[in-house]
Design a protein around this motif. Sequence first.
Motif, PDB file in Angstrom:
ATOM      1  N   TYR A  18       0.754  -1.275   0.039  1.00  0.00           N
ATOM      2  CA  TYR A  18       0.054  -0.035   0.058  1.00  0.00           C
ATOM      3  C   TYR A  18       0.885   1.146   0.170  1.00  0.00           C
ATOM      4  O   TYR A  18       1.799   1.200   0.986  1.00  0.00           O
ATOM      5  CB  TYR A  18      -0.995  -0.033   1.164  1.00  0.00           C
ATOM      6  N   GLN A  19       0.421   2.046  -0.932  1.00  0.00           N
ATOM      7  CA  GLN A  19       1.317   3.183  -1.189  1.00  0.00           C
ATOM      8  C   GLN A  19       0.513   4.256  -0.130  1.00  0.00           C
ATOM      9  O   GLN A  19      -0.709   4.577  -0.605  1.00  0.00           O
ATOM     10  CB  GLN A  19       1.323   4.016  -2.484  1.00  0.00           C
ATOM     11  N   LEU A  20       1.252   4.777   0.834  1.00  0.00           N
ATOM     12  CA  LEU A  20       0.480   5.624   1.849  1.00  0.00           C
ATOM     13  C   LEU A  20       1.018   7.196   1.526  1.00  0.00           C
ATOM     14  O   LEU A  20       2.334   7.324   1.244  1.00  0.00           O
ATOM     15  CB  LEU A  20       0.455   5.208   3.253  1.00  0.00           C
ATOM     16  N   SER A  21       0.101   8.265   1.698  1.00  0.00           N
ATOM     17  CA  SER A  21       0.324   9.503   1.626  1.00  0.00           C
ATOM     18  C   SER A  21      -0.157  10.440   2.772  1.00  0.00           C
ATOM     19  O   SER A  21      -1.206  10.231   2.863  1.00  0.00           O
ATOM     20  CB  SER A  21       0.579  10.332   0.254  1.00  0.00           C
ATOM     21  N   VAL A  22       0.622  11.301   3.258  1.00  0.00           N
ATOM     22  CA  VAL A  22      -0.065  12.111   4.429  1.00  0.00           C
ATOM     23  C   VAL A  22       0.683  13.626   4.196  1.00  0.00           C
ATOM     24  O   VAL A  22       1.860  13.764   3.831  1.00  0.00           O
ATOM     25  CB  VAL A  22       0.168  11.461   5.626  1.00  0.00           C
ATOM     26  N   ARG A  23       0.128  14.634   4.563  1.00  0.00           N
ATOM     27  CA  ARG A  23       0.626  15.985   4.575  1.00  0.00           C
ATOM     28  C   ARG A  23       0.551  16.293   6.076  1.00  0.00           C
ATOM     29  O   ARG A  23      -0.123  16.212   6.978  1.00  0.00           O
ATOM     30  CB  ARG A  23      -0.040  16.844   3.871  1.00  0.00           C
ATOM     31  N   PHE A  24       1.592  17.265   6.388  1.00  0.00           N
ATOM     32  CA  PHE A  24       2.194  17.964   7.915  1.00  0.00           C
ATOM     33  C   PHE A  24       2.308  19.498   7.317  1.00  0.00           C
ATOM     34  O   PHE A  24       3.144  19.665   6.485  1.00  0.00           O
ATOM     35  CB  PHE A  24       2.932  17.248   8.363  1.00  0.00           C
ATOM     36  N   SER A  25       1.654  20.385   8.335  1.00  0.00           N
ATOM     37  CA  SER A  25       2.210  21.865   8.187  1.00  0.00           C
ATOM     38  C   SER A  25       3.525  21.919   8.955  1.00  0.00           C
ATOM     39  O   SER A  25       3.731  21.224  10.152  1.00  0.00           O
ATOM     40  CB  SER A  25       1.143  22.523   8.583  1.00  0.00           C
ATOM     41  N   THR A  26       4.346  22.751   8.719  1.00  0.00           N
ATOM     42  CA  THR A  26       5.680  22.987   9.298  1.00  0.00           C
ATOM     43  C   THR A  26       5.632  24.609   9.221  1.00  0.00           C
ATOM     44  O   THR A  26       5.144  25.340   8.337  1.00  0.00           O
ATOM     45  CB  THR A  26       6.834  22.394   8.539  1.00  0.00           C
ATOM     46  N   THR A  27       6.669  25.070  10.133  1.00  0.00           N
ATOM     47  CA  THR A  27       7.042  26.523   9.923  1.00  0.00           C
ATOM     48  C   THR A  27       7.931  27.059   8.923  1.00  0.00           C
ATOM     49  O   THR A  27       7.818  27.987   8.370  1.00  0.00           O
ATOM     50  CB  THR A  27       7.794  26.965  11.516  1.00  0.00           C
ATOM     51  N   ARG A  28       8.847  26.181   8.326  1.00  0.00           N
ATOM     52  CA  ARG A  28       9.736  26.329   7.295  1.00  0.00           C
ATOM     53  C   ARG A  28      10.218  25.321   6.650  1.00  0.00           C
ATOM     54  O   ARG A  28      10.323  24.116   7.275  1.00  0.00           O
ATOM     55  CB  ARG A  28      11.008  27.268   7.755  1.00  0.00           C
ATOM     56  N   CYS A  29      10.477  25.318   5.316  1.00  0.00           N
ATOM     57  CA  CYS A  29      10.992  23.935   4.698  1.00  0.00           C
ATOM     58  C   CYS A  29      12.474  23.624   4.876  1.00  0.00           C
ATOM     59  O   CYS A  29      12.748  22.526   5.107  1.00  0.00           O
ATOM     60  CB  CYS A  29      10.884  24.330   3.045  1.00  0.00           C
ATOM     61  N   LYS A  30      13.197  24.812   5.159  1.00  0.00           N
ATOM     62  CA  LYS A  30      14.566  24.490   5.481  1.00  0.00           C
ATOM     63  C   LYS A  30      15.045  24.155   7.164  1.00  0.00           C
ATOM     64  O   LYS A  30      15.921  24.839   7.744  1.00  0.00           O
ATOM     65  CB  LYS A  30      15.277  25.525   5.008  1.00  0.00           C
ATOM     66  N   LEU A  31      14.043  23.420   7.467  1.00  0.00           N
ATOM     67  CA  LEU A  31      14.341  22.918   9.034  1.00  0.00           C
ATOM     68  C   LEU A  31      14.917  21.537   9.214  1.00  0.00           C
ATOM     69  O   LEU A  31      14.487  20.628   8.679  1.00  0.00           O
ATOM     70  CB  LEU A  31      12.778  23.276   9.651  1.00  0.00           C
ATOM     71  N   LYS A  32      15.931  21.380   9.931  1.00  0.00           N
ATOM     72  CA  LYS A  32      16.373  20.183  10.134  1.00  0.00           C
ATOM     73  C   LYS A  32      15.437  19.061  10.699  1.00  0.00           C
ATOM     74  O   LYS A  32      15.467  18.044  10.644  1.00  0.00           O
ATOM     75  CB  LYS A  32      17.609  20.379  10.859  1.00  0.00           C
ATOM     76  N   THR A  33      14.644  19.608  11.766  1.00  0.00           N
ATOM     77  CA  THR A  33      13.597  19.024  12.458  1.00  0.00           C
ATOM     78  C   THR A  33      12.569  18.503  11.380  1.00  0.00           C
ATOM     79  O   THR A  33      11.984  17.387  11.763  1.00  0.00           O
ATOM     80  CB  THR A  33      12.640  19.919  13.385  1.00  0.00           C
ATOM     81  N   ASN A  34      12.447  18.680  10.279  1.00  0.00           N
ATOM     82  CA  ASN A  34      11.592  18.003   9.228  1.00  0.00           C
ATOM     83  C   ASN A  34      11.958  16.867   9.050  1.00  0.00           C
ATOM     84  O   ASN A  34      11.223  15.780   9.085  1.00  0.00           O
ATOM     85  CB  ASN A  34      11.346  19.027   8.073  1.00  0.00           C
ATOM     86  N   GLY A  35      13.287  16.649   8.896  1.00  0.00           N
ATOM     87  CA  GLY A  35      13.864  15.344   8.436  1.00  0.00           C
ATOM     88  C   GLY A  35      13.864  14.397   9.675  1.00  0.00           C
ATOM     89  O   GLY A  35      13.597  13.161   9.590  1.00  0.00           O
ATOM     90  N   LEU A  36      14.227  14.938  10.809  1.00  0.00           N
ATOM     91  CA  LEU A  36      14.315  14.202  11.902  1.00  0.00           C
ATOM     92  C   LEU A  36      12.889  13.620  12.306  1.00  0.00           C
ATOM     93  O   LEU A  36      12.579  12.644  12.826  1.00  0.00           O
ATOM     94  CB  LEU A  36      14.859  14.917  12.959  1.00  0.00           C
ATOM     95  N   PHE A  37      11.765  14.541  11.968  1.00  0.00           N
ATOM     96  CA  PHE A  37      10.565  14.275  12.313  1.00  0.00           C
ATOM     97  C   PHE A  37       9.918  12.955  11.522  1.00  0.00           C
ATOM     98  O   PHE A  37       9.291  12.043  12.087  1.00  0.00           O
ATOM     99  CB  PHE A  37       9.459  15.661  12.083  1.00  0.00           C
ATOM    100  N   VAL A  38      10.216  13.141  10.130  1.00  0.00           N
ATOM    101  CA  VAL A  38       9.839  11.802   9.321  1.00  0.00           C
ATOM    102  C   VAL A  38      10.470  10.802   9.755  1.00  0.00           C
ATOM    103  O   VAL A  38       9.919   9.690   9.920  1.00  0.00           O
ATOM    104  CB  VAL A  38      10.343  12.314   7.845  1.00  0.00           C
ATOM    105  N   GLU A  39      11.777  10.786  10.258  1.00  0.00           N
ATOM    106  CA  GLU A  39      12.542   9.570  10.719  1.00  0.00           C
ATOM    107  C   GLU A  39      11.750   9.065  11.893  1.00  0.00           C
ATOM    108  O   GLU A  39      11.467   7.899  12.036  1.00  0.00           O
ATOM    109  CB  GLU A  39      13.946  10.081  10.997  1.00  0.00           C
ATOM    110  N   LYS A  40      11.438  10.091  12.603  1.00  0.00           N
ATOM    111  CA  LYS A  40      10.713   9.592  13.883  1.00  0.00           C
ATOM    112  C   LYS A  40       9.353   8.876  13.623  1.00  0.00           C
ATOM    113  O   LYS A  40       9.006   7.772  14.140  1.00  0.00           O
ATOM    114  CB  LYS A  40      10.736  10.724  14.826  1.00  0.00           C
ATOM    115  N   LEU A  41       8.759   9.489  12.743  1.00  0.00           N
ATOM    116  CA  LEU A  41       7.349   9.011  12.408  1.00  0.00           C
ATOM    117  C   LEU A  41       7.539   7.511  11.570  1.00  0.00           C
ATOM    118  O   LEU A  41       6.743   6.731  12.266  1.00  0.00           O
ATOM    119  CB  LEU A  41       6.919   9.955  11.250  1.00  0.00           C
TER     120      LEU A  41
END
Length: 315
Positions: free
Chosen positions: A130-153
């Motif tokens: 199953y191909q799953l897709s989902v969206r999240f709002s974030t404060t900026r695109c160039k945030l290191k926490t974005n990648g960390l968040f996806v890893e944690k997820l």
Amino acid sequence: RAELKEEQSIDLIEKNEVYGDTRHEVNVYVKVFTNSPFLVCMDLALSQERIIDPSYLWIGPDGRDLQGQGYVNLTETGKLMVMGFRVSMSGAYICTLSHKVIETTTQEETEMVEAYKFMVYAYREADHAYQLSVRFSTTRCKLKTNGLFVEKLNRILNSTISHLTCHITESSYKCYSIRTPKNGLQYELFVNFLVNPFAPGWEEVCHKVPYDCEDVTNRRVRQAAERIGKFFHQLKDVLKNEFHVVPTIQYVDNSFSMTPIDSCRPGFGKNHHTHQNCASCCVVCGPGTYSPNNEVTCRTCASPQARMYGAKSCY
């Protein structure tokens, strides 16, 4: 599954019988490790008549007489069932029916011969992911926490479905800036991942299932995808508990979507044109074709080395 003409009504399927046709070969699809339907050595019209001194000769794909073979059930009325169907049993099954016709007035006997050809193919149900897709709002695109968040997820989702011997593969994300009429410029993470049923340990689960375990595998991966869907419906609370603060990354409500992706085992593929009556099946690759991986199509060999059914390479 059999390719039925209009005159072969549904009650014949219920009887588990497929009739021959002198005008063309009849395609029959048999799930691996199951028994074929009875292949009847006559057409439907002839089956409604009295037949005098019938005799039947069944020849298998290897050119041998099937009489007395241990893997077939051959009845005295010319019906053939192939039992415990394997990939190597695919091919042409040809029956010759001989019988007499007696002229009423002269009592003259005439010997009649009819030949019926059944093309019998092994098939499997497609393996589902199953191909799953989902969206999240974030404060900026160039945030290191974005990648960390996806890893944690990914780690959270994998732990959610690990008991089903499924896992997350092909995880990726992109960040986009989006202008909205009401809220101005916003930033969103578009996250995609595949729920795969072949996590470490899946083979052990299969060993507990007799014969083929694709039905069990497909049920497990669907349960895993649905469990993840449920997870996202409850995600606001989960994020708060995991991160212990109101997170800068928020789930976009109702953004979760789930799309089934089919794959076939090596040696099998789909062909909507050749196998119209089993279009959703993974049908064994025919001679001159092969499938080395889990794609859904059989490739054509550059030169015709692969003479068998179910080839995984041309050599």
